[in-house]
Design an enzyme around this catalytic site. Structure first.
Site: not given
Lengths: 502, 502
Positions: A264-265, A268, A295
């Site tokens: 997930h990170e 980003h 997101e």
């Protein structure tokens, strides 16, 4: 010096404050010792106030509004309009005293919320929540609004998002996903239960750390451009496009928690790292676009990509390499895509996730559609619990796993939640477009993210905050935003996993 | 608001910049990624310039010089005089642009020095070293000087230190210690050679880290007040007295390197953490006194205390606990006090250490005694090598273990080195005084640093920078500084170890 050059002097100072403040927060979240916290908060307060004064003053305002925009490059035009919007159409309408009083309320309330959550004591948090909500309502009045007051808050996190548009989106979630998720939640998948037993072991933290680095590198993150560290809640921050930092947390009994925090990170992080130097250099337009677009990148890598069937070869390989755990690709696929009755949004599976967001959206909309009424925070809590029962078939057993679970409201972040779900929907539309030009199966099977990252860079990442979501979604997919991709993607994926025939 | 209150508003802003700048440097040294360096340098440059402008201006100057000092507390009086000295008698004489350009030169040069050292490439560092030296000379001209220009630099790190006084000190080193050390270096101690064989093993890095925390705690460092991390060159920094940070580095084949880095840095760290809140709150007088006093604390803990015979029980216990290494207390004592022909100052034994410093002192004195000559950095390097041959009987085999070994010059820290040796001399005088009131043998055998730390707090630490070295040395020992304690301490200790009879 011409006016734009003068303007850039102010921006340079603003950017230095941003850098220092981002680093102070990073430090606070990742390594600062317990007794250092108040010293750090004090410095943050002083620098924030200096940063405010640097831009909110008549000299800067006159400069900004006297620039002849016709003489500017497209990018500089956007810089000017962004500054007008963020500094003078938003911040400066609120009297400075109220604004700084609100900020100190927020820092107090963070600590109270933490205690409330840890001790399951909603009572102590109630007066803070009430005051934050009522102050937010007051600020909306200062700022002015169009049609629904809640539109102001939605727009803060997702440009151009309105209650009207969000309603359309969440109606689809309610109509199509809620009944479908209920069907899935009622199925007992025996294969998953069996595979789960294999996970009943300890995963050495040191090994998980090594895995985290390898996984990040596989996904294309270059550690010359940033840092991976640990924190209570995983997050990504950036100083600029060459200094991007992200965190995870490791649990000895749950290897997938860190694994999917990382994927997930890294979504980003790669977004931030792929912003073009041209845009990054403007400082004002550096960093990602809206929260929804951000997101979209992280939920794209986390769910669409690293929970993809073709990525399971890698999941299996890594688990065997670091923990000598032997799963089949099918077992791994079932495990990482398990749909569960889950109280906590951040731990929710891909399918029920938007339903967690729907609940928060409906509550916020009810609170902020009317500025005059005084919020009843006891009623809000009951509403929360009722909605979990209605939409997910579970009623929180206590407030810590109910209304106290998220940090957002204690930080005054109303209007933020919808962007999580809309971001997920953007991600599905991005995926649909990606499959037309890149052989995703092959790329994932080869552990080669080059083409995927290149596609995202060209279509979205390089623009940073110089473009809004409508431009970017069209850029990546050739179409306007269409939530049907999301609904269809979820129904298709989870119908197959859970053997549901429409 | 009265004038002192107004003054404190400026100080508050200054302290916030200090905090941010200290954190940016800490970040740069400990974790920032390679490509992030230039962005960090840029922010340091902007913030340094804002910090400069905050204090160097007529408004602040008028305020500072119009305060009626008779109306102030002793501490506030000292704050005012310290500000007059550091801002208007020092900083403000340098044109702001030159100052901030110099600061960004320094942060760039750090990275170049690191690369130069790692690749043994003095050539790439040469232009930086030259520019730093020439800028330093230029700054001395701006600041003005008394008798010898080098006095200005000495005084920056050690109040009231002059070439005249330093010459007297280093003459004793040359006259008494150089010939004594040569005698010791010629002795082959067979016991040491035998004990050394036991160290021929790998020391797991993870275990060394655990040892580092235990050792720091034994010495009384409280990890609620700070952070231990890794960096190329071990150092200590602090944001305030509740946020003290120090580093070490770990080598798999050398357990004592990190061990004694830790005991050195913890000496600095406990000093910072024991400064009274009253002094810390002034911000201006926060932090330790001079560098000499600071080094006195660290070399006291490193050499006098943790290489003390009575501490060997702990050394033996820890090495057995973490590495299953079995030494006798006598073997440990001989090993940690071995006198070696050593190229690297930071790895030098207690006896030859001041000779390493002597070499740097003589080089710096030669460079800065004349402001007009253009430095020849090739000549300086040869001078370095020649002096190592002359004083220690060894010639560096390459520049990484020669002129590139220290980070100081790349950071513009000229005048700093002498304080290491003078600090060591202070430490001997402190020890002499300590033994009169504390049973050091018993304290160390019990691994209980309470009384030692209490003594240092009361006599030195609590005062922070509110007192200078002459006050503090008298406070701790009841006498003025007397380097004979140092010479006698070293000759006595090492005569015993090496069986030398005078």
């Amino acid at each position: 010096m011409d006016k734009m050059e003068k303007l850039k002097e102010y921006i340079k100072v603003d950017a230095a404050y941003n850098h220092a403040l981002a680093l102070l927060s990073w430090d606070l979240e990742t390594e600062a010792a317990k007794n250092s916290v108040s010293g750090i908060s004090e410095t943050i307060e002083v620098l924030s106030s200096l940063q405010y004064k640097n831009l909110v003053n008549d000299e800067f305002k006159n400069l900004l509004y006297s620039i002849d925009e016709n003489s500017l490059s497209e990018l500089d035009k956007k810089v000017v309009s962004e500054l007008k919007k963020s500094v003078f159409e938003k911040l400066s309408k609120i009297p400075e005293k109220k604004y700084s009083k609100y900020n100190s309320l927020l820092s107090e309330s963070q600590a109270v919320w933490e205690e409330a959550k840890n001790t399951n004591n909603y009572e102590i948090f109630k007066p803070y929540l009430k005051e934050i909500i009522m102050t937010t309502k007051e600020f909306i009045k200062y700022r002015g609004y169009n049609k629904n007051p809640y539109n102001v808050l939605l727009d803060d996190f997702e440009d151009e998002l309105t209650v009207k548009k969000a309603d359309e989106f969440f109606e689809k979630v309610k109509k199509d996903l809620v009944p479908f998720a209920k069907k899935v939640l009622d199925i007992e998948n025996k294969e998953i239960l069996k595979a789960k037993e294999k996970l009943n072991m300890k995963f050495d933290i040191q090994k998980q750390k090594e895995l985290a680095y390898e996984l990040s590198r596989i996904m294309g993150f270059d550690f010359n451009m940033g840092v991976l560290k640990e924190s209570e809640h995983p997050f990504t921050t950036n100083m600029n496009n060459k200094d991007v930092r992200f965190t995870t947390h490791y649990y000895e009994n749950d290897v997938f928690s860190s694994f999917y925090s990382i994927t997930h990170e890294v979504g980003h992080a790669i977004y931030e790292a792929q912003i073009s130097d041209e845009v990054d250099n403007t400082k004002v337009l550096a960093g990602g676009s809206t929260m929804g677009i951000h997101e979209a990148q992280s939920r794209f890598t986390e769910n669409v990509i690293t929970k993809h069937k073709a990525f399971m070869k890698t999941v299996v390989r890594l688990l065997e390499k670091y923990f000598d755990l032997k799963l089949t690709e099918n077992e791994a696929y079932l495990l990482v895509n398990e749909v569960k009755k889950q109280y906590i949004r951040t731990e929710a599976d891909e399918l029920t996730y938007p339903i967690h967001v729907l609940i928060r959206y409906e509550i916020e909309k009810e609170i902020f559609s009317d500025l005059e009424s005084v919020v009843d925070v006891e009623y809000i809590k009951n509403l929360w619990n009722d909605m979990y029962e209605k939409y997910l078939g579970i009623r929180p057993r206590n407030d810590s796993e109910g209304i106290l679970q998220d940090s957002h409201w204690s930080a005054g972040l109303f209007g933020y939640f919808p962007s999580y779900a809309i971001g997920s929907a953007y991600a599905s539309q991005m995926y649909e477009a990606l499959t037309k030009v890149v052989d995703v199966n092959k790329a994932l099977e080869n552990e080669d993210f080059t083409e995927i990252n290149k596609f995202l860079k060209e279509k979205i990442h390089k623009y940073g905050a110089s473009k809004g979501p409508s431009f970017l979604i069209k850029s990546v997919s050739g179409e306007d935003f269409n939530p049907d991709y999301y609904i269809n993607y979820l129904k298709d994926k989870f119908s197959k996993i859970y053997g549901i025939k429409e």
